[in-house]
Scaffold this motif. Structure first.
Motif, PDB file in Angstrom:
ATOM      1  N   ASN A  45       0.832  -1.203   0.000  1.00 54.62           N
ATOM      2  CA  ASN A  45       0.000   0.000   0.000  1.00 54.62           C
ATOM      3  C   ASN A  45       0.869   1.257   0.000  1.00 54.62           C
ATOM      4  O   ASN A  45       0.967   1.973   0.981  1.00 54.62           O
ATOM      5  N   TYR A  46       1.523   1.507  -1.121  1.00 57.67           N
ATOM      6  CA  TYR A  46       2.309   2.719  -1.344  1.00 57.67           C
ATOM      7  C   TYR A  46       3.275   3.012  -0.187  1.00 57.67           C
ATOM      8  O   TYR A  46       3.151   4.021   0.508  1.00 57.67           O
ATOM      9  N   PRO A  47       4.256   2.129   0.032  1.00 61.75           N
ATOM     10  CA  PRO A  47       5.176   2.297   1.168  1.00 61.75           C
ATOM     11  C   PRO A  47       6.054   3.541   1.090  1.00 61.75           C
ATOM     12  O   PRO A  47       6.545   4.016   2.109  1.00 61.75           O
ATOM     13  N   PHE A  48       6.259   4.097  -0.119  1.00 60.81           N
ATOM     14  CA  PHE A  48       7.078   5.308  -0.271  1.00 60.81           C
ATOM     15  C   PHE A  48       6.237   6.576  -0.396  1.00 60.81           C
ATOM     16  O   PHE A  48       6.765   7.643  -0.682  1.00 60.81           O
ATOM     17  N   GLY A  49       4.926   6.431  -0.179  1.00 62.56           N
ATOM     18  CA  GLY A  49       4.050   7.587  -0.275  1.00 62.56           C
ATOM     19  C   GLY A  49       3.040   7.442  -1.402  1.00 62.56           C
ATOM     20  O   GLY A  49       3.227   6.655  -2.330  1.00 62.56           O
TER      21      GLY A  49
END
Length: 276
Positions: free
Chosen positions: A26-30
């Motif tokens: 789920n979009y770990p880098f933003g």
């Protein structure tokens, strides 16, 4: 009964591993790009100018060096990120030189490589290029908690094109990927045991930077290495990662490996261990 208990424990551990990995889907880098493409390019232009005499000497001793233009372009896509520490992607040179020299000195039908810490795929591709340039068949089994086929923003120059999977990010390198690289998602504590290869000719460790993890990951490959085989450890940097240094020193002292340390800066060092 013991067999059923063991099977239950194994299944429960796999379930726990998948559960722990969910946040990386789920979009770990933003949920949006961290910077414009021009910002990443400015960082890249500065990083390209880094001089590394220790790696220059290594390449000279090994007799091989990676195509710098090729490496720089790959690094722009996969190594240049927004972070507090300096950008350094010189380990691509180390991996290419060491692997190329190893292959040239041997005659194997196929070479098996294990990597922990895939990230965006830079190191795997540098090693794949070494195999390709040498005409050497082989497979690179690379492990990371990040999934390969899930769309996300990667904190890289390609983010201005929208979210994409790692597979899409590396589309320009598809031939090398298909010929050489196997991406495996999950915690190495669970996943490394699933790689059933009789020998690991080279291993590259750049996963979780703790004493316990480095020893655990190395423990999965040590019995699969023979004299002359290689283990490369990233971030052999006493001030920043004392756990890595402690683990590597212990491995070399107790498992019959020589050790060559390459210090690039105060923030980055590497150790090349060769089995005696």
């Amino acid at each position: 009964m013991p067999g059923k208990v063991q099977e239950f424990a194994s299944r429960f551990a796999e379930f726990a591993d998948r559960l722990a990995s969910q946040r990386f889907y789920n979009y770990p880098f933003g949920v949006s790009p961290r910077a414009e493409a021009s910002t990443y390019r400015e960082i890249w232009l500065a990083a390209k100018q880094n001089n590394c005499p220790a790696i220059d000497r290594l390449e000279a001793s090994q007799g091989y060096s990676i195509d710098k233009d090729w490496m720089d372009e790959l690094a722009l896509l996969t190594q240049v990120v927004i972070k507090k520490s300096d950008i350094c992607y010189q380990h691509g040179r180390i991996l290419y030189a060491v692997l190329s020299s190893y292959v040239a000195a041997s005659q194997y039908d196929s070479v098996n490589i294990v990597e922990t810490g895939t990230a965006r795929g830079y190191s795997s591709l540098c090693m794949a290029k070494a195999l390709h340039d040498a005409g050497q068949p082989g497979k690179i089994f690379t492990f990371d908690i990040l999934p390969h086929d899930v769309e996300m923003y990667w904190n890289c120059i390609a983010d201005d094109k929208g979210s994409m999977s790692r597979a899409e990010l590396l589309k320009a390198y598809e031939q090398l990927v298909n010929n050489y690289i196997v991406f495996i998602q999950g915690d190495t504590q669970m996943q490394l045991r699933k790689v059933f290869v009789p020998r690991v000719h080279l291993a590259y460790f750049d996963g979780t930077h703790t004493y316990e993890y480095v020893l655990s990951e190395f423990g999965h490959i040590v019995d699969k290495q023979k004299s002359g085989d290689i283990a490369v450890f990233d971030d052999y940097t006493p001030e920043l990662f004392p756990g890595v240094v402690k683990a590597v020193d212990e491995i070399c002292a107790t498992q019959g490996y020589s050790k060559e340390v390459l210090t690039v800066s105060e923030q980055r060092g590497y150790a090349i261990a060769r089995k005696k």
